[in-house]
Design an enzyme around this catalytic site. Sequence first.
Site, mmCIF file in Angstrom:
data_model
loop_
_atom_site.group_PDB
_atom_site.id
_atom_site.type_symbol
_atom_site.label_atom_id
_atom_site.label_comp_id
_atom_site.label_asym_id
_atom_site.label_seq_id
_atom_site.Cartn_x
_atom_site.Cartn_y
_atom_site.Cartn_z
ATOM 1 N N HIS A 84 31.033 -12.264 8.511
ATOM 2 C CA HIS A 84 29.748 -11.593 8.732
ATOM 3 C C HIS A 84 30.000 -10.152 9.173
ATOM 4 C CE1 HIS A 84 25.937 -10.446 10.518
ATOM 5 N NE2 HIS A 84 25.402 -11.349 9.703
ATOM 6 N N GLU A 103 25.318 -8.950 2.097
ATOM 7 C CA GLU A 103 24.485 -8.381 3.158
ATOM 8 C C GLU A 103 24.897 -6.923 3.389
ATOM 9 O OE1 GLU A 103 22.947 -11.670 5.995
ATOM 10 O OE2 GLU A 103 24.975 -11.198 6.605
#
Length: 235
Positions: A88, A157
Amino acid sequence: MIIAANLKTNLTRKQTRLYVNELETYIKQNNIKQDILVFPATSSLDIHSGKVVLGAQNAYPTQNGAFTGEIGLDQLEEFLIKTVLIGHSERRHVLGESQDELVKKFNYYKDLGFKIIYCVGEPLEKREAGKEEMMKYIASQYEGIDTSYENLIIAYEPVWAIGTGLTPTLEDIELIHTDLKEKSHAPLLYGGSVKVTNAKEVLELKNVDGILVGSAALYSEHFCTMIQFAQDISQ
Ligand code: 13P
């Protein structure tokens, strides 16, 4: 479709239990057939049986050992967790994890058959440097990763879209997803400022197989609305 909630450092153990139960009730009442993943804070991991699959936001590539502040396989197994988020942007850019470290995590949990949600995405300066530079940067995040791993899900993302309310245009998302699908046929989620107001349009795009939602997922009703969009689109 895959609808995933990354709760980050939010909600207590008690609140998380309540949250997941609210999702389960909605899923049952509305006969939802989508794959629902929730990544709670580490201290909120728990055994859960139902349609919602709980995953870890991070884990160290070890069974156990002297790794202060980390959790390993023993701690995941206690709660029957078989799903993990790796790479992430907050792990990469806030906590400074390198591609090498992420590859070690990836390989460790891959060998154990975990479902891995592997995140990629460019910071603003790479986006502003032009398409070629940006795609080169994203390609470097695929280095060392087995893109044909059967239990792999990829999440695109853009760093600058996370928690900012900014998103690429729908056209941009579709174009990047189409490019990224050439690198891996794994399901590809979009994440970064997905809200009730834009989730439907994003889910309708070609090569978008689901969404990874942060802040807007903290409200169970909002997250359930997004789950419903996915269900409606899939029918
Ligand atoms: P936001 O939805 O808050 O932008 O966060 C996205 C994210 O980081 C999900 O992993």
